[in-house]
Design an enzyme around this catalytic site. Structure first.
Site, PDB file in Angstrom:
ATOM      1  N   HIS A   7     -19.828 -36.672  13.322  1.00 38.17           N
ATOM      2  CA  HIS A   7     -19.405 -35.578  13.379  1.00 38.17           C
ATOM      3  C   HIS A   7     -20.526 -35.049  11.777  1.00 38.17           C
ATOM      4  CE1 HIS A   7     -16.611 -37.174  10.964  1.00 38.17           C
ATOM      5  NE2 HIS A   7     -16.581 -37.204   9.330  1.00 38.17           N
ATOM      6  N   GLU A 130     -21.297 -40.712   5.556  1.00 39.66           N
ATOM      7  CA  GLU A 130     -19.745 -41.616   6.204  1.00 39.66           C
ATOM      8  C   GLU A 130     -20.443 -42.621   7.074  1.00 39.66           C
ATOM      9  OE1 GLU A 130     -17.043 -39.525   7.341  1.00 39.66           O
ATOM     10  OE2 GLU A 130     -15.378 -40.726   7.434  1.00 39.66           O
TER      11      GLU A 130
HETATM   12 CO    CO Z   1     -16.344 -36.684   7.607  1.00 37.72          CO
END
Ligand code: CO
Length: 134
Positions: A7, A130
């Site tokens: 994402h 991330e």
């Molecule tokens: Co995230």
């Protein structure tokens, strides 16, 4: 080492308004808002055919995105999330190469119930990264 783009996260001041932009203006499928107290954010996921957009609104005074929104008053892209097969092996390899992991360096459970880590933006082209266990 990295695999799919899981994402792109966008920090926003008003997650209801941001959700409406994606749902109503852009015609995307969106999830309902979920408070993530362990991460200091409320999240909505925009589900696209090839990836997701994670909308983040601060939750609480200690939210890790408060400072970002002070600098970026209209909101903005906050981080990219890449999938890795083995998050501990990925972390150890990156740390051995001099990269910095945020926090205590141990994976935490992310918004999808999978282990995640954050890497210092200064080591990754100015972008907070991330990693999520695939
Ligand atoms: Co995230």
């Amino acid at each position: 080492m990295i695999g799919r783009l899981n994402h792109i996260a966008i920090a926003v001041r008003d997650i209801g308004a941001a959700t409406a932009v994606y749902r109503d203006t852009l015609g995307a499928k969106v999830t309902s808002a979920v408070e993530q107290p362990a991460h200091g954010v409320t999240t909505v996921f925009v589900e696209l055919p090839n990836t997701k957009i994670e909308l983040l609104e601060p939750l609480g005074d200690d939210s890790p995105i408060n400072k970002f929104l002070e600098r970026n008053t209209d909101g903005g892209i906050h981080h990219l999330c890449y999938e890795v097969e083995d998050i501990l092996a990925a972390r150890d390899k990156l740390v051995a190469g001099g990269a910095r992991v945020l926090g205590d360096g141990e994976p935490k459970t992310g918004a999808h119930g999978k282990p995640v880590l954050f890497l210092h933006p200064k080591d990754f082209c100015g972008t907070l990264v991330e990693l999520e266990q695939a």
